[in-house]
Design a protein around this motif. Structure first.
Motif, PDB file in Angstrom:
ATOM      1  N   SER A  28       0.856  -1.180   0.000  1.00 26.81           N
ATOM      2  CA  SER A  28       0.000   0.000   0.000  1.00 26.81           C
ATOM      3  C   SER A  28       0.892   1.230   0.000  1.00 26.81           C
ATOM      4  N   ALA A  35      -4.027  10.195   1.216  1.00 26.78           N
ATOM      5  CA  ALA A  35      -4.922   9.041   1.205  1.00 26.78           C
ATOM      6  C   ALA A  35      -4.122   7.769   1.006  1.00 26.78           C
ATOM      7  N   VAL A  37      -3.532   4.011  -0.352  1.00 26.27           N
ATOM      8  CA  VAL A  37      -3.951   3.366  -1.592  1.00 26.27           C
ATOM      9  C   VAL A  37      -3.550   1.896  -1.597  1.00 26.27           C
ATOM     10  N   ASN A  65     -15.495  -0.850  -8.815  1.00 21.96           N
ATOM     11  CA  ASN A  65     -14.557   0.105  -8.230  1.00 21.96           C
ATOM     12  C   ASN A  65     -15.233   1.447  -7.966  1.00 21.96           C
ATOM     13  N   LYS A  66     -16.197   1.800  -8.805  1.00 23.15           N
ATOM     14  CA  LYS A  66     -16.950   3.039  -8.621  1.00 23.15           C
ATOM     15  C   LYS A  66     -17.878   2.944  -7.418  1.00 23.15           C
ATOM     16  N   PRO A  69     -15.264   2.069  -3.791  1.00 29.57           N
ATOM     17  CA  PRO A  69     -13.962   2.677  -4.089  1.00 29.57           C
ATOM     18  C   PRO A  69     -12.933   2.557  -2.969  1.00 29.57           C
ATOM     19  N   THR A  70     -13.362   2.097  -1.818  1.00 28.48           N
ATOM     20  CA  THR A  70     -12.437   2.005  -0.683  1.00 28.48           C
ATOM     21  C   THR A  70     -12.560   0.658   0.007  1.00 28.48           C
ATOM     22  N   GLU A  77      -9.030   3.353   6.294  1.00 24.86           N
ATOM     23  CA  GLU A  77      -9.637   3.331   4.971  1.00 24.86           C
ATOM     24  C   GLU A  77      -8.578   3.537   3.884  1.00 24.86           C
ATOM     25  N   TYR A  78      -8.608   2.674   2.893  1.00 25.05           N
ATOM     26  CA  TYR A  78      -7.692   2.750   1.756  1.00 25.05           C
ATOM     27  C   TYR A  78      -8.487   2.968   0.477  1.00 25.05           C
ATOM     28  N   LYS A  79      -7.976   3.807  -0.394  1.00 25.44           N
ATOM     29  CA  LYS A  79      -8.563   3.961  -1.719  1.00 25.44           C
ATOM     30  C   LYS A  79      -8.102   2.796  -2.594  1.00 25.44           C
ATOM     31  N   GLU A  81      -7.157   1.453  -6.064  1.00 27.19           N
ATOM     32  CA  GLU A  81      -6.754   1.896  -7.399  1.00 27.19           C
ATOM     33  C   GLU A  81      -6.765   0.693  -8.340  1.00 27.19           C
TER      34      GLU A  81
END
Length: 392
Positions: A28, A35, A37, A65-66, A69-70, A77-79, A81
């Protein structure tokens, strides 16, 4: 996607040594703004023979993913990608695409549409200790002997048996089988159909093979016509399918033409026209029969998403499977509480979700525990649900 600066120094070494060193372990990072990821790879063909189907599968992943998204790891919390690579429907290119995902330090991989490219890349993911979750790659060899490959679809032995049962139940006594030489999906599914149909007392009167990129099928179809089979089973790509269908009808062949999941694609109807009427296929999902609340929500939301992206609003089964593969990935990440590939792999073994295509959990081989297929036909230029079928 561009590589993050923090990896610039180490990546050049990882590109050549990631298979044997620890550079490929999922990790990550912090994006601009602080943020956190985590990367998920999307390993799909968007060009080549299977580009159309690969894009449909990818759209399901993008939509997932939309909507999700996390992901939470250890309370943080991770975004997520989504790192996309094009394996170009080619086994050699699949190896290059897989290596790119390793160099991008993804924590888990989704895909691919096409069993051959999935098999080709499987050992790379295993050596890098990155778990992969196939969406629609149905050949048994995808997961065999690979502790890091999972999938959310049913398998070709099941699908071949389902279609043989359908043929038998609808009075077919003789069958012809057409497969693509060197294509794992086509040859595998054709073989499983042949075995199951023969086991039911049916007679395989003709077995024909064609080359990749072949466009003229009249010679093999003329051979088949001479045998006058009740059904022709021709698992192949969406590029080849309309050619086989149209040329068969042009030769006056009236037998039922059938195939597997790859044929559930509107471009086949567009390119084969009225010749596609009556084609029968097996698939994983039907939007008229939502399995649960997740499926109902997906159907309405994904239709709007398709419209926004100027796509046909009919939902392909592979899009639903792409979505489910993403759900399994984030569930495993949360369960593992880690971005480490081995930890996520271990968590996947116990994952259970209510996905769009039904309840999903994995057996000891990493295969989804599924026992139902949808049978559809083409009627009035549209796919029409016929029945669901199980194999005991």
């Amino acid at each position: 996607m561009k590589l993050k600066k923090v990896f610039a120094i180490t990546l050049s070494a990882c590109l050549s040594a990631s298979m044997v060193a620890g550079c490929s372990t999922g990790s990550s990072s912090s994006a601009s703004g602080g943020a956190k990821v985590i990367k998920i790879g999307a390993f799909e063909p968007t060009t080549g023979e299977n580009g159309g189907g690969g894009l449909q599968e990818l759209l399901g992943m993008r939509y997932a993913n939309k909507t999700h998204p996390t992901v939470k790891i250890g309370g943080e919390e991770y975004k997520v990608e989504l790192v996309e690579v094009d394996n170009k429907s080619d086994k050699t290119e699949a190896v290059n695409a897989a290596q790119k995902l390793v160099s991008e330090k993804v924590s888990v991989v989704l895909g691919s549409y096409g069993s051959g490219v999935s098999i080709a890349a499987g050992q790379i993911f295993a050596d890098a200790k990155i778990p992969a979750i196939g969406a629609s790659c149905t050949n048994p060899q995808v997961t065999q002997g690979n502790d890091f490959y999972f999938r959310v679809c049913f398998l070709d032995p099941f699908q071949g048996t389902v279609m043989a049962n359908y043929a038998n139940d609808h009075g077919a006594k003789t069958a012809a089988v057409i497969t693509q030489l060197g294509d794992d999906y086509s040859s595998g599914l054709g073989s499983f159909f042949k075995t199951a149909f023969s086991g039911l007392g049916g007679n395989i009167v003709s077995e024909e093979q064609f080359q990749t990129n072949q466009t003229d099928f009249k010679a093999i179809l003329t051979n088949i016509k001479a045998q006058n089979p009740d059904i022709i089973f021709a698992p192949s790509s969406i590029t080849t399918a309309p050619l086989i269908i149209k040329q068969a009808r042009e030769l006056g062949i009236t037998a039922t033409i059938a195939a597997g999941d790859t044929w559930e694609n509107s471009t086949i109807i567009e390119n084969a026209g009225t010749s596609a009427e009556g084609v029968v296929l097996s698939t994983f999902f039907d939007e008229a029969e939502p399995a649960n609340e997740e499926a109902a929500s997906f159907i309405s939301g994904f239709k709007a998403y398709l419209k926004e992206n100027k796509q046909d609003e009919i939902i392909p089964a592979v899009s639903a499977l792409g979505y489910d593969s993403y759900l399994c990935a984030i569930k495993a990440i949360e369960t593992a509480g880690s971005a480490d590939g081995s930890a996520i792999r271990d968590a996947l073994k116990g994952v259970s979700i209510d996905g769009v295509t039904g309840s999903i959990s994995f057996d000891e081989n990493g295969d989804a525990k599924k026992d139902m297929a949808f049978i559809k036909t083409i009627e009035n230029g549209k796919f029409k649900f016929l029945t669901t079928t199980t194999v005991k």
